[in-house]
Design an enzyme around this catalytic site. Sequence first.
Site, PDB file in Angstrom:
ATOM      1  N   LYS A  70      33.390  39.264  37.113  1.00 50.36           N
ATOM      2  CA  LYS A  70      34.648  39.531  36.423  1.00 50.36           C
ATOM      3  C   LYS A  70      34.992  41.023  36.393  1.00 50.36           C
ATOM      4  O   LYS A  70      36.162  41.394  36.283  1.00 50.36           O
ATOM      5  CB  LYS A  70      34.579  39.002  34.993  1.00 50.36           C
ATOM      6  CG  LYS A  70      34.547  37.484  34.873  1.00 50.36           C
ATOM      7  CD  LYS A  70      35.914  36.874  35.068  1.00 50.36           C
ATOM      8  CE  LYS A  70      35.928  35.400  34.703  1.00 50.36           C
ATOM      9  NZ  LYS A  70      37.274  34.816  34.827  1.00 50.36           N
ATOM     10  N   SER A  95      36.985  33.929  26.169  1.00 51.20           N
ATOM     11  CA  SER A  95      35.802  33.614  25.363  1.00 51.20           C
ATOM     12  C   SER A  95      34.522  33.997  26.091  1.00 51.20           C
ATOM     13  O   SER A  95      33.428  33.773  25.588  1.00 51.20           O
ATOM     14  CB  SER A  95      35.769  32.115  25.041  1.00 51.20           C
ATOM     15  OG  SER A  95      35.713  31.361  26.244  1.00 51.20           O
TER      16      SER A  95
END
Length: 345
Positions: A70, A95
């Site tokens: 990410k 989350s």
Amino acid sequence: MPTRQICPDTEQADSESDAVSLDDVRAAATRIARLIHRTPVVTSRRFNDSIGGHEVFFKCESFQKAGSFKFRGASNAIASLSPEQLQRGVVTHSSGNHAGALACAAHVAGTPCWVVMPAGSSPVKRAAVLAYGGRVVTCENNERARTAVADEVQRDTGANMVPPYDDTRIIAGQGTAALELIDQVPGLDMVLAPVGGGGLLAGTCIAARKSQPHIRVIAAEPAGADDAWQSFRAGHRIPLTHPDTIADGLRTSVGHLNWPIIRRHVERVVTVTDAEIVAAMRMFWMLTKCMIEPSSAVPVAALLQKSFFASALPERSATANPSTGKLRIGVIISGGNVDLDNLPW
């Protein structure tokens, strides 16, 4: 499991354009080269023996900054902002790993970061956001609350929205992992990647299929969050309703931008149970001594299924070893952010 034959020369492939191009992925690779780690590729003879001697190469994004792939997309998104935009900061809702990755990338860039996280988010991932200087805003445990609160924070702060997966900057950034893998391991027949929101998988499709059209891209997802599998079967995007899987990073629906790319370029979607995920995670730790999280173990579990190679015959590959009939397979290991106080075994 649904199987879709892919031919790069079909009229459909030529007549439809993807939201992200190979040039976009290459530009992202140049843009973030000084910011990211060029992560290692590891192999295991014992793992290869367990699947009939096929050669598997694991691209370990668990060693990436912030602990997952990410960071690539987050870095590309922030590096694409103007100086004026950077002054206003960034905001997202997540989350999981995107939360920590964006907070880390924002810290490196010296820009403020707000992250909207559901109340039930992993304490480890929430702590990571705070450690990188991010500002956590808590919301209810549902997708509608996440987006609504993030929109509210954006209005109040003027920060730039950086979505977790459904964004061309994110897709291009995530695709750089596969671009590196292809450079590190010549002659791959196949690449496997997990699918949740689909940013990594879509980027992998562009990097692999557009640079080397013979490479087959396979998606893997939890049976308890199988919207990609259902969407392939139905021929149109079907959002998740009640995901139930240990792979917390894959509990999101495939994004609107990602689905057309996945539909065109992914050969098939393989689903695995939580029990298979846990077994694969444990096996990977033991054989490679590398720590991976449940979402990363999903494509590993797919390879371990006895039925996997029944649908992956070597003769369908352009580069399988002609003397042995064995495949060269790349696997994107998406991250290694594990709560060590709550291991699944």
